[in-house]
Design an enzyme around this catalytic site. Structure first.
Site, PDB file in Angstrom:
ATOM      1  CG  HIS A   7      -2.022  -1.042   1.102  1.00 11.26           C
ATOM      2  ND1 HIS A   7      -3.302  -0.733   0.729  1.00 11.26           N
ATOM      3  CD2 HIS A   7      -1.999  -2.393   1.267  1.00 11.26           C
ATOM      4  CE1 HIS A   7      -4.031  -1.838   0.686  1.00 11.26           C
ATOM      5  NE2 HIS A   7      -3.259  -2.861   1.019  1.00 11.26           N
ATOM      6  CG  ASP A  27       0.171   9.272   0.625  1.00 11.70           C
ATOM      7  OD1 ASP A  27       0.113   8.107   1.038  1.00 11.70           O
ATOM      8  OD2 ASP A  27      -0.522  10.201   1.079  1.00 11.70           O
TER       9      ASP A  27
HETATM   10  P1  ADQ Z   1      -2.979   5.944   4.729  1.00 14.16           P
HETATM   11  O1  ADQ Z   1      -1.596   6.464   4.884  1.00 14.16           O
HETATM   12  O2  ADQ Z   1      -3.735   5.729   5.968  1.00 14.16           O
HETATM   13  O3  ADQ Z   1      -3.018   4.590   3.875  1.00 14.16           O
HETATM   14  P2  ADQ Z   1      -4.862   7.427   2.825  1.00 14.16           P
HETATM   15  O4  ADQ Z   1      -4.805   6.784   1.498  1.00 14.16           O
HETATM   16  O5  ADQ Z   1      -4.863   8.892   2.747  1.00 14.16           O
HETATM   17  O6  ADQ Z   1      -3.692   7.106   3.822  1.00 14.16           O
HETATM   18  O7  ADQ Z   1      -6.176   6.913   3.523  1.00 14.16           O
HETATM   19  C1  ADQ Z   1      -6.651   7.534   4.645  1.00 14.16           C
HETATM   20  C2  ADQ Z   1      -8.115   7.119   4.883  1.00 14.16           C
HETATM   21  O8  ADQ Z   1      -8.457   7.543   6.180  1.00 14.16           O
HETATM   22  C3  ADQ Z   1      -9.068   7.770   3.890  1.00 14.16           C
HETATM   23  O9  ADQ Z   1     -10.045   6.849   3.490  1.00 14.16           O
HETATM   24  C4  ADQ Z   1      -9.679   8.901   4.710  1.00 14.16           C
HETATM   25  O10 ADQ Z   1     -11.017   9.192   4.400  1.00 14.16           O
HETATM   26  C5  ADQ Z   1      -9.589   8.360   6.124  1.00 14.16           C
HETATM   27  N1  ADQ Z   1      -9.444   9.502   7.044  1.00 14.16           N
HETATM   28  C6  ADQ Z   1      -8.448  10.402   7.088  1.00 14.16           C
HETATM   29  N2  ADQ Z   1      -8.707  11.331   8.033  1.00 14.16           N
HETATM   30  C7  ADQ Z   1      -9.905  11.002   8.579  1.00 14.16           C
HETATM   31  C8  ADQ Z   1     -10.719  11.570   9.602  1.00 14.16           C
HETATM   32  N3  ADQ Z   1     -10.380  12.680  10.247  1.00 14.16           N
HETATM   33  N4  ADQ Z   1     -11.867  10.957   9.891  1.00 14.16           N
HETATM   34  C9  ADQ Z   1     -12.238   9.832   9.238  1.00 14.16           C
HETATM   35  N5  ADQ Z   1     -11.520   9.259   8.264  1.00 14.16           N
HETATM   36  C10 ADQ Z   1     -10.357   9.834   7.942  1.00 14.16           C
HETATM   37  C11 ADQ Z   1      -2.092   3.739   3.176  1.00 14.16           C
HETATM   38  C12 ADQ Z   1      -1.091   4.433   2.256  1.00 14.16           C
HETATM   39  C13 ADQ Z   1      -1.822   5.277   1.227  1.00 14.16           C
HETATM   40  C14 ADQ Z   1      -2.807   4.398   0.444  1.00 14.16           C
HETATM   41  C15 ADQ Z   1      -3.699   3.611   1.403  1.00 14.16           C
HETATM   42  C16 ADQ Z   1      -4.578   2.601   0.669  1.00 14.16           C
HETATM   43  O11 ADQ Z   1      -0.194   5.245   3.018  1.00 14.16           O
HETATM   44  O12 ADQ Z   1      -0.910   5.880   0.325  1.00 14.16           O
HETATM   45  O13 ADQ Z   1      -3.629   5.228  -0.371  1.00 14.16           O
HETATM   46  O14 ADQ Z   1      -2.924   2.899   2.345  1.00 14.16           O
HETATM   47  O15 ADQ Z   1      -3.819   1.751  -0.128  1.00 14.16           O
END
Ligand code: ADQ
Length: 458
Positions: free
Chosen positions: A158, A366
């Site tokens: 991921h 990311d």
């Molecule tokens: P993450 O680093 O966790 O995931 P991201 O892809 O941005 O990052 O996903 C975050 C998730 O958390 C999103 O679905 C978002 O809606 C949710 N989220 C963030 N802030 C929130 C809040 N305040 N309240 C509720 N929900 C919140 C890792 C990798 C990423 C990759 C994902 C999936 O680091 O690059 O996209 O896995 O493969």
């Protein structure tokens, strides 16, 4: 159809009413498991002081069996907080300065993977298909192979995969590369990651390539390909349509009082570029004093991994920085930055995305970044907001119709904020349509379908 076995560090359990958890990845994997039946194995989230983590917890829900294991405190410290989050995570996000190698922790990482393999192996049937997730579990296939498991095993990473010179700084990188070669299929988020992997691998005499995606190590053939992860696009669009009527949306709308909303949503992590983003917002305000009082920047950041010291320090740094900007630039009736450490429900989040004129998704590095995709899905055709997106997010490969920025270039990001706020409706619509088209054709369900089809048919 053969059973699907999913292994990930954490397991999103359905609640006591049997309702599946929310969040794109969990929903997609749950759907694949519902269709085929199978097992989802991972850490329970609990640790024990004993040397023995005790028996597996087994939860049966329909045709899916959830298997949860506790870990010992030592395992957790070495495997999760140690090697996974203080070596692999910083290295894969190009933060050599934050990587802390200790042999004890590396040994713990491999030991816990062996432990997962020993717990899983007796449950497997010969035609099961296995799908392992993320950097915590890279050695799992190698450990299963040692136990005689010959099933098809896929792995999805991921997070980003770094260029060779960054990877090579990690003392055990050769072992990690060889562990990856025990899978049948490795999925990366982007073609850039896949290329970085191939570049690093093929610098070694023990590895060869038949094509851009087919490799051989020690006589074992495997594939590595890009499978950009998506979101549950149509569900998210419908959350956003319904969100206007919710209490959160109404309260936010009232409190904006006509000001334009600029939004940032990220887990608290140094890879997300939050401090650089606040610098860019401050620069935007100092360059355009006429915009003061017309905008509000809302940064929503739930805390994460607070047991790792860098995250604790970052929480303080971001809060202090937001306080400093508010102190210097705010007035008695205007607060430029609202910084909130809370998790919101998906409908509430969708409502905020829809209200925002500009989203700042500016990670320094990311894997994909799902917030960028969720923001696009939440917009209306009549008045879409503008996505300002880091070129170092995996999402930039697909969402190239966003305003792409270099997050290290504070002035460039400040200028993109201005451009986003002033962009004509027609250009906003054109960019939004191009991005939404991609989100519809590659949602999280087609992502899991494509991965599993490749794994079974290659
Ligand atoms: P993450 O680093 O966790 O995931 P991201 O892809 O941005 O990052 O996903 C975050 C998730 O958390 C999103 O679905 C978002 O809606 C949710 N989220 C963030 N802030 C929130 C809040 N305040 N309240 C509720 N929900 C919140 C890792 C990798 C990423 C990759 C994902 C999936 O680091 O690059 O996209 O896995 O493969």
């Amino acid at each position: 159809m053969s059973r699907l076995i999913v292994v990930s560090n954490r397991v999103p359990l359905p609640d006591k009413h049997g309702t599946a958890p929310t969040g794109g990845l969990a929903v997609a994997l749950q759907a694949a498991l519902n269709e085929r039946g199978g097992i989802w194995l991972g850490w329970s989230g609990k640790s024990t002081r004993d040397d023995d983590p005790g028996p597996l917890q087994v939860i049966d829900k329909g045709n899916i069996q959830y298997l949860l294991t506790d870990l010992t405190e030592r395992d957790l410290e070495e495997y999760y907080q140690g090697f996974a989050n203080r070596v692999l995570w910083p290295i894969c996000h190009y933060r050599l300065d934050l990587a802390e190698y200790a042999r004890k922790e590396m040994a713990g990482y491999f030991r816990v993977n062996r432990f997962f393999a020993e717990r899983l192996a007796p449950m497997l049937r010969p035609d099961d298909v296995l799908w392992i997730h993320d950097y915590h579990l890279i050695p799992l296939a190698a450990e299963l192979r040692k136990l005689g498991i010959a099933n098809r095993i896929g792995f999805f990473l991921h997070i980003p995969w770094p260029v060779p010179d960054v990877l090579f700084a990690m003392p055990v990188y050769e072992t990690i590369l060889k562990c990856l070669s025990s899978y049948d299929l490795i999925g990366f988020q982007t073609n850039n990651d896949r290329r970085n992997f191939a570049d690093g691998l093929l610098r070694h005499a023990w590895a060869t390539a038949k094509s851009d995606t087919e490799f051989e190590v020690d006589g074992r053939a495997f594939q590595a390909r890009a499978f950009p992860i998506g979101i549950e696009t149509s569900e998210f669009m419908s959350f956003a349509r319904k969100a206007a009527g919710t209490g959160v949306a109404r309260r936010m709308h009232q409190s904006l009082d006509g000001k334009k909303l600029i939004l940032g949503v990220d887990r608290l992590d140094y890879s997300k570029g939050i401090t650089q983003r606040i610098d860019a917002f401050e620069k935007f305000l100092t360059r355009h004093p006429d915009r003061e009082r017309n905008v509000t920047f809302l940064q929503i950041t739930p805390k994460s991994r607070s047991e790792v010291p860098e995250y604790e320090a970052m929480q303080r740094a971001v809060a202090e920085q937001a306080g400093r900007v508010n102190g210097a630039m705010g007035t008695i009736d205007w607060v430029p930055i609202r910084y909130v450490n809370r998790s919101l429900s998906r409908p509430a989040l969708a409502g905020l995305y829809r209200m925002a004129k500009v989203a700042l998704v500016t990670p320094l590095r990311d894997g994909m970044n799902l917030v960028a995709k969720e923001f696009v899905a939440a917009q209306t055709e009549e008045d879409p907001g503008v996505l300002v997106l880091s070129r170092f997010a995996g999402a930039a490969e697909e969402l190239d119709a966003a305003l792409l920025v270099n997050p290290y270039d504070v002035e460039g990001t400040a200028e993109a904020i201005r451009r986003g706020l002033d962009m004509a409706l027609e250009e906003r619509q054109e960019r939004w349509r191009a991005m939404l088209g991609k989100l519809k054709s590659n949602d999280v369900f087609s992502w899991s379908h494509n991965f599993l089809t490749s794994l079974e048919t290659q």
